[in-house]
Design an enzyme around this catalytic site. Structure first.
Site, PDB file in Angstrom:
ATOM      1  N   ASN A  24      -6.708 -50.543  52.461  1.00 29.30           N
ATOM      2  CA  ASN A  24      -5.417 -50.866  52.255  1.00 29.30           C
ATOM      3  C   ASN A  24      -5.201 -51.825  53.717  1.00 29.30           C
ATOM      4  O   ASN A  24      -5.900 -52.002  54.421  1.00 29.30           O
ATOM      5  CB  ASN A  24      -4.342 -49.928  52.271  1.00 29.30           C
ATOM      6  CG  ASN A  24      -4.263 -48.972  53.651  1.00 29.30           C
ATOM      7  OD1 ASN A  24      -3.940 -49.502  54.612  1.00 29.30           O
ATOM      8  ND2 ASN A  24      -4.396 -47.746  53.349  1.00 29.30           N
ATOM      9  N   ASP A  34     -11.449 -45.378  51.183  1.00 31.36           N
ATOM     10  CA  ASP A  34     -10.924 -45.749  52.293  1.00 31.36           C
ATOM     11  C   ASP A  34     -10.904 -44.690  53.258  1.00 31.36           C
ATOM     12  O   ASP A  34     -11.172 -44.358  54.345  1.00 31.36           O
ATOM     13  CB  ASP A  34      -9.369 -46.330  52.430  1.00 31.36           C
ATOM     14  CG  ASP A  34      -9.016 -47.090  53.489  1.00 31.36           C
ATOM     15  OD1 ASP A  34      -9.943 -47.304  54.426  1.00 31.36           O
ATOM     16  OD2 ASP A  34      -7.690 -47.300  53.653  1.00 31.36           O
ATOM     17  N   THR A 122     -10.064 -50.321  41.582  1.00 32.41           N
ATOM     18  CA  THR A 122      -9.950 -49.457  40.204  1.00 32.41           C
ATOM     19  C   THR A 122      -9.539 -48.100  40.427  1.00 32.41           C
ATOM     20  O   THR A 122      -9.191 -47.329  39.448  1.00 32.41           O
ATOM     21  CB  THR A 122     -11.505 -49.520  39.709  1.00 32.41           C
ATOM     22  OG1 THR A 122     -12.305 -48.682  40.610  1.00 32.41           O
ATOM     23  CG2 THR A 122     -11.950 -50.943  39.444  1.00 32.41           C
TER      24      THR A 122
END
Length: 168
Positions: A24, A34, A122
């Site tokens: 992010n 992440d 996605t």
């Protein structure tokens, strides 16, 4: 010529020169890929991300851009963080393509020869899998790079099948 391969599995378990993180913009960790990269890689990644925020990216890493840090305890030398776009009807696919292009540009600057990508945007960013796979494969095929292998590491069967269809 760059070899494109697909693997169904956990990107944090790949032994490559560079792992691409679907980050992010804060660069401070999150969910999905992440969070997994930050957890398995350990505190060294977060420490470098904080330094990047304090210096070059005070407002966060812009969508479509990429930047590298250490890989910490991962089986890689670097993590290349890229921020994918959130999907919206009529959204701009060039921003998603830029994630792949910019990550390969950073990989070339680092001298990376093997790079593992997730299916950027996605997950919680909801980019439709078939479209994301097409954009990823077409973009990587069109980039001039010294990277010898691009490995798409896909977490589930649906993603694996979408990328397999694009690779023919």
């Amino acid at each position: 010529m760059t070899a494109l391969t697909i693997v169904r599995g956990d990107i944090t378990r790949q032994q490559v020169d560079a792992l691409v993180n679907a980050a992010n913009s804060s660069l401070l960790g999150g969910g999905g890929v992440d969070g997994a990269i930050h957890r398995r890689g350990g505190p060294a990644i977060l420490e470098e991300c904080r330094a990047l925020r304090a210096s070059r990216y005070g407002r966060g890493l812009p969508t479509g851009q990429a930047v590298a840090t250490t890989a910490g305890e991962l089986d890689a030398r670097w993590v290349i963080h890229t921020v994918g776009p959130v999907w919206r009807p009529g959204g701009d696919p060039s921003l998603l393509a830029s994630c792949y292009r910019e990550s390969l540009r950073v990989a070339d600057e680092l001298g990376a020869r093997t790079v593992a990508f997730p299916a950027v945007s996605t997950g919680v960013y909801r980019w439709p899998m078939q479209d994301a796979a097409r954009i990823a494969v077409d973009t990587v095929r069109g980039v001039r790079t010294a990277v010898e292998e691009v490995r798409f590491v896909l977490f589930d069967d649906r993603a694996y099948e979408a990328f397999a269809l694009q690779l023919g």
